[in-house]
Scaffold this motif. Structure first.
Motif, PDB file in Angstrom:
ATOM      1  N   PHE A 122       0.827  -1.202   0.000  1.00  0.00           N
ATOM      2  CA  PHE A 122       0.000   0.000   0.000  1.00  0.00           C
ATOM      3  C   PHE A 122       0.866   1.258   0.000  1.00  0.00           C
ATOM      4  O   PHE A 122       0.640   2.186  -0.785  1.00  0.00           O
ATOM      5  CB  PHE A 122      -0.932  -0.012   1.216  1.00  0.00           C
ATOM      6  N   LEU A 123       1.870   1.301   0.865  1.00  0.00           N
ATOM      7  CA  LEU A 123       2.746   2.463   0.933  1.00  0.00           C
ATOM      8  C   LEU A 123       3.490   2.670  -0.378  1.00  0.00           C
ATOM      9  O   LEU A 123       3.658   3.802  -0.845  1.00  0.00           O
ATOM     10  CB  LEU A 123       3.731   2.320   2.090  1.00  0.00           C
ATOM     11  N   SER A 124       3.927   1.579  -0.995  1.00  0.00           N
ATOM     12  CA  SER A 124       4.633   1.667  -2.270  1.00  0.00           C
ATOM     13  C   SER A 124       3.721   2.241  -3.355  1.00  0.00           C
ATOM     14  O   SER A 124       4.144   3.084  -4.155  1.00  0.00           O
ATOM     15  CB  SER A 124       5.139   0.286  -2.666  1.00  0.00           C
ATOM     16  N   ILE A 125       2.471   1.789  -3.369  1.00  0.00           N
ATOM     17  CA  ILE A 125       1.515   2.301  -4.366  1.00  0.00           C
ATOM     18  C   ILE A 125       1.263   3.787  -4.132  1.00  0.00           C
ATOM     19  O   ILE A 125       1.289   4.581  -5.074  1.00  0.00           O
ATOM     20  CB  ILE A 125       0.204   1.491  -4.326  1.00  0.00           C
ATOM     21  N   LEU A 126       1.013   4.169  -2.881  1.00  0.00           N
ATOM     22  CA  LEU A 126       0.792   5.595  -2.603  1.00  0.00           C
ATOM     23  C   LEU A 126       2.002   6.419  -3.009  1.00  0.00           C
ATOM     24  O   LEU A 126       1.861   7.498  -3.597  1.00  0.00           O
ATOM     25  CB  LEU A 126       0.476   5.821  -1.127  1.00  0.00           C
ATOM     26  N   ALA A 127       3.191   5.919  -2.708  1.00  0.00           N
ATOM     27  CA  ALA A 127       4.420   6.644  -3.047  1.00  0.00           C
ATOM     28  C   ALA A 127       4.561   6.836  -4.555  1.00  0.00           C
ATOM     29  O   ALA A 127       5.142   7.831  -4.998  1.00  0.00           O
ATOM     30  CB  ALA A 127       5.636   5.920  -2.482  1.00  0.00           C
ATOM     31  N   SER A 128       4.007   5.921  -5.340  1.00  0.00           N
ATOM     32  CA  SER A 128       4.101   6.058  -6.796  1.00  0.00           C
ATOM     33  C   SER A 128       3.298   7.252  -7.316  1.00  0.00           C
ATOM     34  O   SER A 128       3.511   7.700  -8.438  1.00  0.00           O
ATOM     35  CB  SER A 128       3.638   4.771  -7.491  1.00  0.00           C
ATOM     36  N   TYR A 129       2.399   7.781  -6.504  1.00  0.00           N
ATOM     37  CA  TYR A 129       1.601   8.953  -6.873  1.00  0.00           C
ATOM     38  C   TYR A 129       2.226  10.262  -6.382  1.00  0.00           C
ATOM     39  O   TYR A 129       1.674  11.331  -6.618  1.00  0.00           O
ATOM     40  CB  TYR A 129       0.174   8.832  -6.328  1.00  0.00           C
ATOM     41  N   VAL A 130       3.360  10.181  -5.697  1.00  0.00           N
ATOM     42  CA  VAL A 130       4.022  11.375  -5.152  1.00  0.00           C
ATOM     43  C   VAL A 130       5.085  11.859  -6.127  1.00  0.00           C
ATOM     44  O   VAL A 130       5.942  11.089  -6.555  1.00  0.00           O
ATOM     45  CB  VAL A 130       4.659  11.069  -3.775  1.00  0.00           C
ATOM     46  N   ARG A 131       5.032  13.139  -6.463  1.00  0.00           N
ATOM     47  CA  ARG A 131       6.058  13.739  -7.319  1.00  0.00           C
ATOM     48  C   ARG A 131       7.401  13.731  -6.607  1.00  0.00           C
ATOM     49  O   ARG A 131       7.451  13.778  -5.378  1.00  0.00           O
ATOM     50  CB  ARG A 131       5.702  15.195  -7.618  1.00  0.00           C
ATOM     51  N   PRO A 132       8.499  13.715  -7.353  1.00  0.00           N
ATOM     52  CA  PRO A 132       9.812  13.840  -6.707  1.00  0.00           C
ATOM     53  C   PRO A 132       9.849  15.087  -5.825  1.00  0.00           C
ATOM     54  O   PRO A 132       9.409  16.159  -6.242  1.00  0.00           O
ATOM     55  CB  PRO A 132      10.781  13.959  -7.883  1.00  0.00           C
ATOM     56  N   GLY A 133      10.313  14.917  -4.613  1.00  0.00           N
ATOM     57  CA  GLY A 133      10.351  16.016  -3.657  1.00  0.00           C
ATOM     58  C   GLY A 133       9.055  16.212  -2.908  1.00  0.00           C
ATOM     59  O   GLY A 133       8.957  17.077  -2.038  1.00  0.00           O
ATOM     60  N   GLY A 134       8.036  15.411  -3.233  1.00  0.00           N
ATOM     61  CA  GLY A 134       6.738  15.534  -2.575  1.00  0.00           C
ATOM     62  C   GLY A 134       6.703  14.789  -1.250  1.00  0.00           C
ATOM     63  O   GLY A 134       7.705  14.254  -0.787  1.00  0.00           O
ATOM     64  N   THR A 135       5.516  14.733  -0.675  1.00  0.00           N
ATOM     65  CA  THR A 135       5.336  14.163   0.653  1.00  0.00           C
ATOM     66  C   THR A 135       4.206  13.153   0.669  1.00  0.00           C
ATOM     67  O   THR A 135       3.149  13.392   0.079  1.00  0.00           O
ATOM     68  CB  THR A 135       5.012  15.285   1.672  1.00  0.00           C
ATOM     69  N   LEU A 136       4.440  12.056   1.363  1.00  0.00           N
ATOM     70  CA  LEU A 136       3.411  11.057   1.626  1.00  0.00           C
ATOM     71  C   LEU A 136       3.123  11.081   3.118  1.00  0.00           C
ATOM     72  O   LEU A 136       4.039  10.964   3.938  1.00  0.00           O
ATOM     73  CB  LEU A 136       3.890   9.658   1.210  1.00  0.00           C
ATOM     74  N   ILE A 137       1.866  11.255   3.476  1.00  0.00           N
ATOM     75  CA  ILE A 137       1.430  11.224   4.871  1.00  0.00           C
ATOM     76  C   ILE A 137       0.432  10.089   5.018  1.00  0.00           C
ATOM     77  O   ILE A 137      -0.483   9.959   4.207  1.00  0.00           O
ATOM     78  CB  ILE A 137       0.771  12.551   5.290  1.00  0.00           C
TER      79      ILE A 137
END
Length: 180
Positions: free
Chosen positions: A67-82
């Motif tokens: 799940f975390l890997s999938i969410l991270a795939s939607y984050v732009r470089p330099g972005g943030t996952l919460i």
């Protein structure tokens, strides 16, 4: 999502439950927001974002690293996952920890359950850090909230008017250290 849109951010609100999104639309007043019923495990083409916020979802899933890997795939470089989730170590929690469940495959049928009453486990900090590590993510910050000092359980909210926030946070840290 609604608060961010109202503050001028472009928002894509994704939920697996269409009725939940329909309800959110009734609360919509203004802002640039798209409501999309989807399961991120199906990898819908959402684009990428500066901020991805997985709010109270991970505790409904038995494969947290995926799940975390999938969410991270939607984050732009330099972005943030919460990611937010109920805290296993909170003294009012009566749920087993993720690892106490044993083999996650035996709980796959419970995945994607929705609603607070459907939590069948809660994460410890160590379990979340391990899931992030397995997903190839670095945990930059880990914050506890919804504790008696800050959320006001046991009438501690009466202290909010007279006790500085830093002392309330200290009470949180002490309570977390002495919790069983």
């Amino acid at each position: 999502a609604l608060l961010l849109a109202e503050r001028g951010k472009r928002v894509t609100a994704v939920d697996i439950r269409q009725p939940f999104l329909d309800y959110a639309k009734t609360r919509y007043e203004r802002g640039d927001i798209e409501f999309l019923a989807a399961n991120v495990f199906d990898r819908p083409p959402l684009g990428t974002f500066d901020l991805v916020f997985g709010n109270q979802i991970i505790e409904h899933l038995v494969y947290p690293a995926k799940f975390l890997s999938i969410l991270a795939s939607y984050v732009r470089p330099g972005g943030t996952l919460i990611v937010s989730t109920p805290n296993h170590d909170y003294f009012k929690s009566h749920l087993p920890s993720y690892t106490a469940l044993g083999d996650p495959r035996q709980h796959e049928h419970k995945q994607f359950s929705a609603g607070g009453g459907d939590h069948f486990f809660a994460y410890t900090e160590e379990e979340l850090r391990q899931a992030a590590k397995e997903a190839g993510l670095d945990v930059v910050e880990f914050v506890y909230f919804e504790t008696p000092w800050i959320s006001g359980h046991f009438l501690f909210r009466l202290l909010h008017r007279i006790v500085p926030l830093h002392l309330l946070k200290l009470g949180d840290r002490i309570a977390l250290r002495i919790a069983p």
